[in-house]
Design an enzyme around this catalytic site. Structure first.
Site, short mmCIF file in Angstrom:
data_model
loop_
_atom_site.label_atom_id
_atom_site.label_comp_id
_atom_site.label_asym_id
_atom_site.label_seq_id
_atom_site.Cartn_x
_atom_site.Cartn_y
_atom_site.Cartn_z
N ARG A 1 -9.73 1.38 8.45
CA ARG A 1 -9.11 -0.06 8.78
C ARG A 1 -10.23 -0.77 9.57
NH1 ARG A 1 -3.09 0.77 8.89
NH2 ARG A 1 -1.99 -1.49 9.03
N ARG B 1 11.35 -7.18 5.19
CA ARG B 1 11.36 -5.61 4.73
C ARG B 1 12.50 -4.79 5.71
NH1 ARG B 1 5.55 -2.43 4.64
NH2 ARG B 1 5.55 -3.10 6.90
N LYS C 1 0.71 -1.00 0.14
CA LYS C 1 -0.12 0.04 -0.04
C LYS C 1 0.94 1.11 0.18
CE LYS C 1 -2.41 -1.01 3.70
NZ LYS C 1 -1.74 -2.23 4.22
N ARG D 1 11.31 -2.54 10.86
CA ARG D 1 10.30 -1.87 11.81
C ARG D 1 9.84 -2.75 12.89
NH1 ARG D 1 5.04 0.13 8.07
NH2 ARG D 1 4.01 -0.96 9.64
N ARG E 1 -0.69 -9.15 13.00
CA ARG E 1 -1.39 -8.10 12.44
C ARG E 1 -2.34 -8.75 11.30
NH1 ARG E 1 4.04 -5.40 10.59
NH2 ARG E 1 2.64 -3.92 9.50
P1 AMP Z 1 0.50 0.64 8.53
O1 AMP Z 1 1.99 1.58 8.75
O2 AMP Z 1 -0.55 1.23 8.08
O3 AMP Z 1 0.78 -0.98 8.65
O4 AMP Z 1 0.38 1.06 10.28
C1 AMP Z 1 1.22 0.35 11.33
C2 AMP Z 1 0.38 0.33 12.70
O5 AMP Z 1 -0.21 1.49 13.18
C3 AMP Z 1 -0.76 -0.64 12.64
O6 AMP Z 1 -0.36 -1.95 12.86
C4 AMP Z 1 -1.58 -0.10 13.84
O7 AMP Z 1 -1.04 -0.46 15.16
C5 AMP Z 1 -1.45 1.36 13.54
N1 AMP Z 1 -2.55 1.95 12.74
C6 AMP Z 1 -2.22 2.59 11.62
N2 AMP Z 1 -3.37 2.88 10.98
C7 AMP Z 1 -4.33 2.50 11.70
C8 AMP Z 1 -5.87 2.46 11.70
N3 AMP Z 1 -6.30 3.37 10.50
N4 AMP Z 1 -6.57 2.33 12.69
C9 AMP Z 1 -6.09 1.51 13.71
N5 AMP Z 1 -4.58 1.43 13.77
C10 AMP Z 1 -3.92 1.72 12.89
#
Ligand code: AMP
Length: 210
Positions: A88, A123, A13, A156, A167
């Site tokens: 999400r 990654r 994404k 990360r 996740r």
């Molecule tokens: P990402 O970089 O989009 O994979 O997000 C990393 C982490 O941030 C996720 O595993 C959640 O802990 C938190 N997070 C990011 N976006 C959201 C969202 N829209 N709703 C809830 N938690 C989020």
């Protein structure tokens, strides 16, 4: 164009959002990036969010909805935006509607769980310019150094093996229902997210038409 990129963690994404954003000249709104920046800057939001991110859990909806509302009101979002990693949950999608945001398209990147595990465990990310690498399929020229800015690459915190599976579980449980939500609304376009990066971008751009 108001666009959502949907898909499991590690589906690409972030990578595709950056490419499509460049093409459309709109900003990317990534709640994950906003939360990671808050953690790095040790803000109140960061302190609140850190435990959730490290555990691979979702940050509570009210916090995310507040972030999203604030960010989408900024001037650069007036001409459209790409939402990366948000909404999400069904609650977040409903909140977007309540804000009067009319999404044009939802691009759903399809990648199966085995591929996700392989991608996330390899990654590497640049903490400085945010470039993304993979130790096998997209390695930097010099191991662990960013090709773009020379910073030392990092893993990360939530790409550690035990967190990856959590996740994925959270994705299937809480985020995947958004596919049928947006399908019913006629906005969902599912594309194969497993091909070459350029092919996926081509498919995504084609899915924006018609
Ligand atoms: P990402 O970089 O989009 O994979 O997000 C990393 C982490 O941030 C996720 O595993 C959640 O802990 C938190 N997070 C990011 N976006 C959201 C969202 N829209 N709703 C809830 N938690 C989020």
């Amino acid at each position: 164009m108001k666009l959502i990129l949907l898909g499991p963690p590690g589906a690409g994404k972030g990578t595709q959002a950056a490419r499509i954003a460049e093409r459309l000249s709109v900003p990317v709104v990534s709640t994950g990036e906003i939360l990671r920046a808050a953690i790095k800057d040790e803000t109140e939001l960061g302190a609140l969010a850190k435990g959730y991110l490290d555990a691979g859990e979702l940050v509570p909806d009210d916090i995310i909805i507040g972030i999203m509302r604030g960010r989408l009101q900024q001037k650069d979002c007036e001409g459209g935006f790409i939402l990366d990693g948000v909404p999400r949950t069904l609650e977040q999608a409903a909140a977007l509607e309540q804000m009067g945001v009319d999404i044009d398209r939802v691009i759903d990147l399809e990648v199966d769980d085995a591929e996700i595990v392989s991608r996330l465990s390899g990654r590497r990310v640049c903490p400085s310019c945010k470039a993304i690498y993979h130790i096998e399929s997209e390695p930097p020229a010099v191991a662990d150094i960013c090709d773009v800015c020379g910073a030392a690459l990092e893993i990360r915190e939530d790409d550690k093996p035990e967190t990856i599976l959590e996740r994925l579980r959270v994705y299937h449980d809480q985020t995947e229902p958004l596919r049928s939500y947006y399908k019913k609304a006629g906005k969902l376009r599912s594309i194969d997210g497993t091909g070459d990066i350029n092919d996926v971008t081509r498919l995504a751009l084609a899915a924006l038409e018609g």
